[in-house]
Design a protein around this motif. Sequence first.
Motif, PDB file in Angstrom:
ATOM      1  N   PRO A 119       8.141  -8.484  -4.053  1.00 22.01           N
ATOM      2  CA  PRO A 119       8.475  -7.782  -2.801  1.00 22.01           C
ATOM      3  C   PRO A 119       9.004  -6.377  -3.042  1.00 22.01           C
ATOM      4  O   PRO A 119       8.704  -5.447  -2.301  1.00 22.01           O
ATOM      5  CB  PRO A 119       9.537  -8.677  -2.160  1.00 22.01           C
ATOM      6  CG  PRO A 119       9.970  -9.631  -3.201  1.00 22.01           C
ATOM      7  CD  PRO A 119       8.885  -9.748  -4.184  1.00 22.01           C
ATOM      8  N   MET A 120       9.767  -6.229  -4.149  1.00 24.88           N
ATOM      9  CA  MET A 120      10.335  -4.909  -4.413  1.00 24.88           C
ATOM     10  C   MET A 120       9.224  -3.904  -4.691  1.00 24.88           C
ATOM     11  O   MET A 120       9.242  -2.780  -4.206  1.00 24.88           O
ATOM     12  CB  MET A 120      11.293  -4.995  -5.617  1.00 24.88           C
ATOM     13  CG  MET A 120      12.181  -3.774  -5.758  1.00 24.88           C
ATOM     14  SD  MET A 120      13.725  -4.110  -6.640  1.00 24.88           S
ATOM     15  CE  MET A 120      13.195  -4.132  -8.329  1.00 24.88           C
ATOM     16  N   TRP A 123       7.271  -3.138  -1.469  1.00 27.02           N
ATOM     17  CA  TRP A 123       8.092  -2.294  -0.604  1.00 27.02           C
ATOM     18  C   TRP A 123       8.103  -0.857  -1.131  1.00 27.02           C
ATOM     19  O   TRP A 123       7.958   0.097  -0.363  1.00 27.02           O
ATOM     20  CB  TRP A 123       9.507  -2.844  -0.586  1.00 27.02           C
ATOM     21  CG  TRP A 123      10.319  -2.433   0.592  1.00 27.02           C
ATOM     22  CD1 TRP A 123       9.884  -1.812   1.735  1.00 27.02           C
ATOM     23  CD2 TRP A 123      11.709  -2.593   0.742  1.00 27.02           C
ATOM     24  NE1 TRP A 123      10.922  -1.588   2.581  1.00 27.02           N
ATOM     25  CE2 TRP A 123      12.064  -2.057   2.001  1.00 27.02           C
ATOM     26  CE3 TRP A 123      12.706  -3.145  -0.063  1.00 27.02           C
ATOM     27  CZ2 TRP A 123      13.382  -2.056   2.457  1.00 27.02           C
ATOM     28  CZ3 TRP A 123      14.008  -3.142   0.404  1.00 27.02           C
ATOM     29  CH2 TRP A 123      14.339  -2.591   1.658  1.00 27.02           C
ATOM     30  N   LYS A 127       6.716   2.235   0.948  1.00 33.29           N
ATOM     31  CA  LYS A 127       7.611   3.345   1.280  1.00 33.29           C
ATOM     32  C   LYS A 127       7.648   4.317   0.108  1.00 33.29           C
ATOM     33  O   LYS A 127       8.701   4.617  -0.455  1.00 33.29           O
ATOM     34  CB  LYS A 127       9.026   2.820   1.521  1.00 33.29           C
ATOM     35  CG  LYS A 127       9.154   1.892   2.690  1.00 33.29           C
ATOM     36  CD  LYS A 127      10.059   2.520   3.742  1.00 33.29           C
ATOM     37  CE  LYS A 127      10.295   1.598   4.918  1.00 33.29           C
ATOM     38  NZ  LYS A 127       9.094   1.429   5.726  1.00 33.29           N
ATOM     39  N   VAL A 132      13.993   4.073  -1.162  1.00 30.44           N
ATOM     40  CA  VAL A 132      13.755   2.694  -1.613  1.00 30.44           C
ATOM     41  C   VAL A 132      12.965   2.701  -2.906  1.00 30.44           C
ATOM     42  O   VAL A 132      13.275   1.994  -3.865  1.00 30.44           O
ATOM     43  CB  VAL A 132      12.967   1.918  -0.531  1.00 30.44           C
ATOM     44  CG1 VAL A 132      12.437   0.618  -1.096  1.00 30.44           C
ATOM     45  CG2 VAL A 132      13.854   1.665   0.658  1.00 30.44           C
ATOM     46  N   ASP A 133      11.946   3.516  -2.929  1.00 32.55           N
ATOM     47  CA  ASP A 133      11.080   3.586  -4.099  1.00 32.55           C
ATOM     48  C   ASP A 133      11.889   3.971  -5.334  1.00 32.55           C
ATOM     49  O   ASP A 133      11.804   3.331  -6.371  1.00 32.55           O
ATOM     50  CB  ASP A 133       9.976   4.620  -3.812  1.00 32.55           C
ATOM     51  CG  ASP A 133       8.904   4.600  -4.884  1.00 32.55           C
ATOM     52  OD1 ASP A 133       8.048   5.496  -4.876  1.00 32.55           O
ATOM     53  OD2 ASP A 133       8.942   3.690  -5.736  1.00 32.55           O
ATOM     54  N   SER A 136      14.442   1.320  -6.471  1.00 34.22           N
ATOM     55  CA  SER A 136      13.863   0.183  -7.196  1.00 34.22           C
ATOM     56  C   SER A 136      13.466   0.621  -8.593  1.00 34.22           C
ATOM     57  O   SER A 136      13.589  -0.138  -9.560  1.00 34.22           O
ATOM     58  CB  SER A 136      12.667  -0.384  -6.439  1.00 34.22           C
ATOM     59  OG  SER A 136      11.502   0.318  -6.759  1.00 34.22           O
ATOM     60  N   ARG A 197       3.816  -2.205  -7.900  1.00 36.24           N
ATOM     61  CA  ARG A 197       3.842  -0.988  -7.107  1.00 36.24           C
ATOM     62  C   ARG A 197       2.540  -0.216  -7.254  1.00 36.24           C
ATOM     63  O   ARG A 197       1.912   0.153  -6.269  1.00 36.24           O
ATOM     64  CB  ARG A 197       5.009  -0.123  -7.557  1.00 36.24           C
ATOM     65  CG  ARG A 197       5.152   1.199  -6.824  1.00 36.24           C
ATOM     66  CD  ARG A 197       6.325   1.984  -7.420  1.00 36.24           C
ATOM     67  NE  ARG A 197       6.412   3.300  -6.826  1.00 36.24           N
ATOM     68  CZ  ARG A 197       5.720   4.354  -7.245  1.00 36.24           C
ATOM     69  NH1 ARG A 197       4.866   4.215  -8.233  1.00 36.24           N
ATOM     70  NH2 ARG A 197       5.880   5.531  -6.653  1.00 36.24           N
ATOM     71  N   THR A 220       1.736  -4.644   8.897  1.00 31.67           N
ATOM     72  CA  THR A 220       2.204  -5.695   8.006  1.00 31.67           C
ATOM     73  C   THR A 220       1.077  -6.637   7.622  1.00 31.67           C
ATOM     74  O   THR A 220       0.932  -7.013   6.466  1.00 31.67           O
ATOM     75  CB  THR A 220       3.306  -6.543   8.679  1.00 31.67           C
ATOM     76  OG1 THR A 220       3.679  -5.903   9.874  1.00 31.67           O
ATOM     77  CG2 THR A 220       4.491  -6.703   7.773  1.00 31.67           C
TER      78      THR A 220
END
Lengths: 311, 554, 297
Positions: A119-120, A123, A127, A132-133, A136, A197, A220
């Motif tokens: 999920p990280m 996400w 984004k 957030v990027d 992480s 990612r 989504t």
Amino acid sequence: MLRYITVRLFHGAVVILLISILTFVIMRMMPGDPVYLLMGEGQVRITEEQIQAIRARWGLDKSYPEQYLIWVGNMATGNFGESIIRTGVPVREMIFEAIPVTAQLNLYSMILALLISTPMGIWAAVKRNSAVDYTSSVISVVGIATPNFWLSLMLIIIFSLLLRWLPPFGLRSWQGFILPVAVLAVEQLAIFTRVMRSSTIEALKQDYVRTATAKGLPRTTVILRHAVRNALLPLVTVIGFNIAFLLSGTIVIETVFALPGIGRLFTDAVFRLDYQVVQSLVVVLAVLVVVANLVTDLVYAFVDPRIRLSR
Amino acid sequence: MKPTEQNNSSGERKLSRRAFLRYSALGGSAAFLAACVPAGAPTGGAAPTSAGEAPAAGAPKQGGTMVWLGHQEVAGLSPDDTGPDVQSVLIYNIHNPLVYYNEFNELELVLADSYEVAEDGLTYTFQLKKGVKFHDGVELTAKDVQYTYDYYRNPDNGAVNAGDFTNIAAVETPDDYTVVVKMSDINAASLSTWASFPIVQSAYHAEVGEATYRTAPIGTGAYKLKEWRAAEFTELEAFEDHFRGRPNIDVIRLEVVPEPSVRTIALQTGDADATVWPLLVEDSLALAQDPNFVVLKALGNSIKHFPLNNSLPQLADKRVRQAMMHALNREQIVADLWQGAASVAHSNIPPSSFYYNAMLTQYPYDVDKANSLLDEAGWMPGADGIREKDGVRLAFTITTITGDQARRPIAELAQQMLKEVGVEVQLAEAPVASILEGLRAGTMESSIFNWTYNTGAIEPDAFSTLHSTGGNNFNQFKNEEMDRLLEEGLKTVAPEARKVIYDRVQEIFVEEAPCLYLQFDEWLNVFSSRVKGLPVDPKASTVWFYRAHEWWLE
Amino acid sequence: MAVTTSSAPLTAPAAASKHRSEWQNAWRRFSANRVALVGLAMLTIIILMAVFAPVIAPYDPINDMDTAMRGCPPSSAHWFGCDHLGRDLLSRVIFGARIALIAGIGATIISVTIGVIVGALAGFLGGWTDAILSRIVDTLMSFPIIALLIVLAAVLGPSLVTTVVVIGVTVWSRYARVVRADVMSLRERDFIVAAYASGVRSWRIIWRHLVPNVMGPVIVLASLGIGSIIILEAALSFLGLGVRPPTPSWGAILADGRAYILRYPHISFFPGVMIVLTVLAFNFVGDGLRDALDPKE
């Protein structure tokens, strides 16, 4: 397809052979003599004959090529030789006793790492270039760069010494797994997050995604249903490679937490010149890696019609 | 008159060879055996004062599990697996020897009821106790002793400890409870070597062989093997029919925890009750202040030293070695790096031994003296400050054991100290096996560890370390007079006569300084205070664990 | 980075100028990336620290030993406290940056060189060369690197040179893989085919045309890889197989602090922080480079 598999199998076999030679050579290059270590540092007045007797017992008196061939022949039949330090104990027993520990550690930590990093990573990809990027990214790098022995000891001090919630070492109860698995997971976050990612970013750029968005599907759904599914494949490859880290990742952790896995078995054997153990362990692991890579290649082959449909 | 016991002058004791724990691999510290802590022994700096506390009142309680911590895996449980390792304490609780030197340096009779040594020292007669049972119910007879000695001394069996049985010619059993050992030549160290060797159940051993035996031993000891998982833990359980009575503690569990800090933590959380090897000195001293712990302290028997390869041109001249002795501030090393828990060494034999020679020259810290000795020997400072002579630089490498966190700082400090007088020291790390081989073969230059240059506080023999043919002559030391003396010393039994010989041995040792000898460490063992029955004011260290059958837990 | 997106063979000067402007574009993109700039700034500080260590460090990292001050906690006289021998930790950590950078950059140069050569050869020549080289790469990648490092270092004896060389010759395989894949895809491009057809020799093609085109991803990988090499060096020193004492390397200081973690926890703490910060810096820069050089934005 069949040809593809056969060729890959052949390659795998060659690799295993090369690894065995490499291991054998390197171990023999190590300075020191296991016989002397066995003698310990006692006030032993050991005679030359006694030394020769010990040598003969382990076949250390034969020429190198002979030793190599004997070893390879034995391994092929499942005889991994005997340990010198734990005198007489079959290496196979030692390895098979230790593997479940390390395998469990790696499995649980991999699952934990995947649960967090999938999920990280998604996400972060969605984004992209936002706070957030980068957060992480920082978290993952800190995870892999922090010296793992330090992290392990700190966790033991906090959760065992100060809070008394968890045992300070060992696997007598399931709680013993918590800290080592946590530390190992933290290390793997970096690679998994990064892969997730970048593959999600790649997937999001694809035409079918733009089509789906143009068709009016909620973002989504687009992400989850289309992008992620394709993004997972590279992750599979990476997991395959991670098997090679089965050993290196756990060396320090197993020492600190006193877990009887192959990381510890390996380091002890290297430093005490327990040849058979080191050689066998490396070969067993290499075989595992080769097999894991083969499996991931096959998975890819099935998914990628270009390979599947070739002759 | 045939002596029925060795002449016992105060302090003339022999220590079981098994009782020696030499510091070998990763993570340990300090040396081992001790002798009586003499009143005048310099201990330097602050030393822990809480020695073994006498268990006040309270009768021994039955039951409980005691957890010991070991730093290495338990490789095997046969008598041949004893040595400088963790498993010796287990082996000696599973088996018993005929006699051994206990924690007060007294020769204690275990399986032997009595013994006799012939005047010529060539015959040993032992009377065995009757009704001693092995773990499988079989009774101990002289045949078991004979089998044990014959098996392990037989070179065909490749036993690592075969050297213990030097000069044994034959083992006879005139009846079921008498053992007669005939020697081909005097072995003055007999009682501390082969007579202290654990006895196996011969029928069982003969049937299964040594390889299986070491994974499943059967002895007469107070504890029998319950479960052995070499790299994880080993569990022993009480043997109901032990000849000295059932032990109080039900289960002894040795956990293998390689990381020293984690061992300290485990003691503090109560997950463990004792550690077999000492912790880091600072940790031991810190726990000594904690009322939850009892710290047993005994002066070690092995010297922490830098062996020097005397065959190297730069180390061959004794003036160079003497100069280096003067260049090392050993008081500082003891005070700063060992927290005062050691005493500077002035001989190869500890001050607590009967054989200690108090009239030896000492090497005070004296940089000027060091410099003048080196000048005298012809080593002049080169351009970079390092001395040279005939194109050879006064430089050598000290190779420490990988992971030896306790002793490496000493090497680092010594490096600085020696630089002051123009000696260049390089530091390297290598596994123990490589170092041992390199030193024995003479290919390595120097290292640092603890070793005995005598077999024990009781036994002054230094053959294997100081004789030119000695198996552990790390210094490549070749001195004819020393050789002659050592050979003579082994053949001489009368302590007074021996003292003369070993006085001279020590003189030569000090004069020639084949190694850079530093200090005798104190051996600190931490026990949880719930363990009762620990020895009061013991003299020797790890043999404490051989008395586990008398301890109990609160 | 794919410099040539069209298939028309370019004349040399035209190619060169397009090349140059691509770099300028890349730099513009890079400098717009704030995080990458932060990383660059951090790197600069670290490099300066390494270069000017003798000037910055308050004490001599090796000779200023005061064993009575063993393990002293951070104070105004010793900002990072003292190590287990009473040496100033701050000075040792500053000098440690030198080892980290030398090892990181040195090993990277070695591994990139070997990796690019092997990968280019394997990718371009194909056939048996590829088969053999690929097997070797596979072998190295399947071999537990730590095992190889431990054994090689134990055999060669620990020192900075050994560390650099050992790491260099064990990690090149990851570059070889990437380069091989890239070369194989570039091989079929028209401009390469044309060059080959017009008689340009293989090595020239590899050197002049292929290598520059694959350097983009390689540079990105390398900058991210330096971080992992620094971690590897620390791991080696930690196991006692890195630089010889008393040379300060972050890994060695970490190892020094290991036994004393309960008594003097600061000894391991500070080099750990430095490692994390340095690896972070390289990662920010590497990510920034990747984004800057990747036109498929």
